[in-house]
Design a protein around this motif. Structure first.
Motif: not given
Length: 355
Positions: A95-99, A123-134, A168-179
């Motif tokens: 909810d926080i991210i979507n807002h 819920k969030i992938l379409g609203d995020v520019e990038w996700i970086k996972v440690s 992301r591939s199925l939805s067409g979202f542009k969120c960058a995904l990294g580690m």
């Protein structure tokens, strides 16, 4: 190629805000880091914020959303949800991210990724520019030793990120995904293997980053690490780069760690960013979360505009300008490259007209 400028900075693209600062006008932050949760499900050996004690506290969702709306109107461009705990442990993080995105602020997340399950991702992938996972290992056993958790968490993270790529591939979202991989003696031999895993599951990048000793951290086991011994990895890892995948080997930051040289005498970045901890406190710098001289106020008690324009913040800025010894600050802090840039603007060399 580091197309995201991870080993540098991007403040130069906010020319109007920098000009306001140069003309000594009030500047509101371009970027903020917010910690929704003080709790963490891991106890990483290198954790810079172990001294915060992983407190069982969470930001109030309604108050945070109200302050975010205010910040959007004040010109805030981006928020990274990370902090002294694991951000995804906040039960209302979606909810926080979507807002945040809805009101026009770009969103990023730094997380250990264990809780980034399919439901949350959707819920969030379409609203995020990038996700970086440690991910600081390429095997469950090494991962468990460094993250101080169970080995199965490694497989969970790889599974979660694989799903994010597929979604992301199925939805067409542009969120960058990294580690990101914090290079240590314990995981040195697994850097290449993790890069191969990241590439094969469809990550956009893997960041190889150095350790940085926090002033107040309880842990200091890596204080004397030297990265010139590991520089050979850069060439080996670069062989794994493709058109769609890139290893960002942060050699610039590693060299600065080994050299111990900052290149500036004052912290000039404070007007351009801020940090909100899980208790709602607004800080001038995330490296000084226990130092009240850097605390500007609390969003549970005041609106952000009042906090930012308060006498308390002005006194903090004056103290930082006149008394803060940056030589004692955390080397390679979050704003190091920004500070180098601003210092050069304030202290130009001779013959600047000869561009």
């Amino acid at each position: 190629m580091d197309k995201y400028r991870i080993d540098s900075h991007k403040l130069m693209y906010h020319v109007s805000r920098v000009n306001e600062w140069l003309n000594e006008r009030l500047v509101y932050p371009v970027y903020m880091e917010i910690s929704p949760s003080g709790v963490c499900n891991h106890r990483c050996t290198y954790c810079a914020l172990d001294y915060m004690k992983y407190q069982d506290r969470y930001l109030d969702t309604n108050i945070l959303k109200e302050r975010l709306s205010e910040l959007g109107s004040l010109g805030l461009k981006s928020v990274m949800y990370a902090g002294e705990g694991e951000p995804l442990m906040h039960k209302e993080i979606a909810d926080i991210i979507n807002h945040t995105k809805k009101i026009g602020i770009d969103v990023a997340i730094t997380t250990n990724g264990v809780l980034l399950n399919e439901e949350l991702t959707d819920k969030i992938l379409g609203d995020v520019e990038w996700i970086k996972v440690s991910v600081d290992a390429a095997t469950g056993d090494t991962y468990a030793k460094i993250h101080r958790t169970k080995p199965a968490d490694f497989d969970t993270v790889v599974k979660n990120m694989s799903y994010a790529v597929k979604s992301r591939s199925l939805s067409g979202f542009k969120c960058a995904l990294g580690m990101q991989f914090l290079l240590l003696s314990e995981n040195l031999e697994e850097a290449v293997l993790l890069a191969e895993i990241a590439r094969d599951i469809g990550m956009d990048y893997l960041v190889i980053k150095p350790y940085s000793q926090h002033l107040f951290s309880k842990t200091d086991r890596y204080r004397n690490i030297k990265y010139n011994e590991y520089a050979y990895l850069a060439d080996e890892l670069s062989l794994l780069n493709t058109e769609k995948f890139n290893v960002v080997f942060r050699i610039n930051t590693m060299n600065k760690w080994d050299d111990g040289i900052r290149g500036y005498n004052n912290c000039l970045a404070l007007p351009f960013w801020s940090y909100i901890d899980a208790g709602g406190n607004v800080w001038g710098c995330s490296a000084y979360l226990s130092d009240e001289r850097f605390c500007y106020g609390n969003i549970n008690e005041s609106c952000f505009k009042e906090i930012w324009e308060s006498e308390r913040r002005q006194k903090s800025l004056q103290w930082a300008e006149k008394e803060l010894d940056t030589g004692q600050c955390r080397l390679n802090c979050r704003m190091d490259e920004v500070n180098r840039y601003l210092w050069n603007l304030k202290h130009p060399p001779e013959h600047v007209n000869f561009i």
